[in-house]
Design an enzyme around this catalytic site. Sequence first.
Site, mmCIF file in Angstrom:
data_model
loop_
_atom_site.group_PDB
_atom_site.id
_atom_site.type_symbol
_atom_site.label_atom_id
_atom_site.label_comp_id
_atom_site.label_asym_id
_atom_site.label_seq_id
_atom_site.Cartn_x
_atom_site.Cartn_y
_atom_site.Cartn_z
ATOM 1 N N LYS A 11 9.280 2.685 1.782
ATOM 2 C CA LYS A 11 8.635 3.606 2.726
ATOM 3 C C LYS A 11 9.504 3.907 3.957
ATOM 4 C CE LYS A 11 3.925 2.276 1.401
ATOM 5 N NZ LYS A 11 2.577 1.953 1.916
ATOM 6 N N TYR A 51 -1.632 10.072 -2.601
ATOM 7 C CA TYR A 51 -2.646 9.190 -2.020
ATOM 8 C C TYR A 51 -4.057 9.798 -2.087
ATOM 9 C CZ TYR A 51 0.723 5.761 -0.242
ATOM 10 O OH TYR A 51 1.671 4.770 -0.129
ATOM 11 N N ASN A 114 4.133 -0.701 5.977
ATOM 12 C CA ASN A 114 4.226 -1.946 5.199
ATOM 13 C C ASN A 114 5.326 -1.918 4.137
ATOM 14 O OD1 ASN A 114 2.946 -0.287 3.396
ATOM 15 N ND2 ASN A 114 1.303 -1.713 2.879
ATOM 16 N N HIS A 117 5.391 0.415 -1.559
ATOM 17 C CA HIS A 117 4.196 0.663 -2.375
ATOM 18 C C HIS A 117 4.523 0.236 -3.796
ATOM 19 C CE1 HIS A 117 0.910 2.726 -4.450
ATOM 20 N NE2 HIS A 117 1.835 3.053 -5.336
ATOM 21 N N GLU A 128 1.857 7.802 -11.492
ATOM 22 C CA GLU A 128 2.738 7.836 -10.323
ATOM 23 C C GLU A 128 4.191 8.101 -10.732
ATOM 24 O OE1 GLU A 128 -0.121 4.819 -7.706
ATOM 25 O OE2 GLU A 128 1.870 4.136 -8.281
HETATM 26 P P1 CMP Z 1 -0.078 1.325 -0.365
HETATM 27 O O1 CMP Z 1 0.076 0.227 -1.325
HETATM 28 O O2 CMP Z 1 1.017 2.335 -0.301
HETATM 29 O O3 CMP Z 1 -1.454 2.095 -0.680
HETATM 30 C C1 CMP Z 1 -2.264 2.679 0.303
HETATM 31 C C2 CMP Z 1 -1.715 2.492 1.662
HETATM 32 O O4 CMP Z 1 -2.622 2.739 2.720
HETATM 33 C C3 CMP Z 1 -1.360 1.035 1.849
HETATM 34 O O5 CMP Z 1 -0.235 0.711 1.101
HETATM 35 C C4 CMP Z 1 -1.202 0.935 3.353
HETATM 36 O O6 CMP Z 1 0.112 1.240 3.778
HETATM 37 C C5 CMP Z 1 -2.148 2.016 3.832
HETATM 38 N N1 CMP Z 1 -3.270 1.400 4.527
HETATM 39 C C6 CMP Z 1 -4.177 0.564 4.012
HETATM 40 N N2 CMP Z 1 -5.050 0.195 4.973
HETATM 41 C C7 CMP Z 1 -4.647 0.820 6.111
HETATM 42 C C8 CMP Z 1 -5.138 0.844 7.453
HETATM 43 N N3 CMP Z 1 -6.201 0.132 7.795
HETATM 44 N N4 CMP Z 1 -4.470 1.597 8.351
HETATM 45 C C9 CMP Z 1 -3.373 2.319 7.994
HETATM 46 N N5 CMP Z 1 -2.879 2.332 6.736
HETATM 47 C C10 CMP Z 1 -3.506 1.593 5.814
#
Ligand code: CMP
Length: 140
Positions: A11, A51, A114, A117, A128
Amino acid sequence: MATERTFSIIKPDATKRNLTGAVNAVIEEAGLRIVAQKRILMTRAQAETFYAVHSERPFFGELVDFMISAPVVVQVLEGENAIAKYREVMGATNPANAAEGTIRKKFALSVGENTVHGSDSAENAQIEIAQFFAGNDIVG
Ligand code: CMP
């Protein structure tokens, strides 16, 4: 156990900090093979499609804005039990809960930023992968 393929995104928080190679090293050390990879700047439409399952969540707008804020690296990873294995290697979505040695424990900044993914099921892995790669882009 079967050889599987999963979809991964490195990311914007990681590409901005020049961590693509560091993340890839953790992936490879875990025994997963990177069988397709490209660095792209996602369009808003691509991020919204990717998403779509989260479109009703309060963080959806923030998530899409983040995913188009800088380049990402989209990848196909291959290995034994690759879908579950990569989720283990990534660690918990919120880095505060991620286990030692996982990508998110090492590198993630917050639940939003984070670092990576990974697909959560075989069905989603196929969907995906197909959003970003043609069959002949993937060389195992
Ligand atoms: P990902 O695995 O890419 O799938 C959905 C994403 O939403 C997740 O990782 C997080 O990066 C994001 N996400 C989940 N919860 C939150 C939150 N409370 N605030 C912001 N982003 C979120």
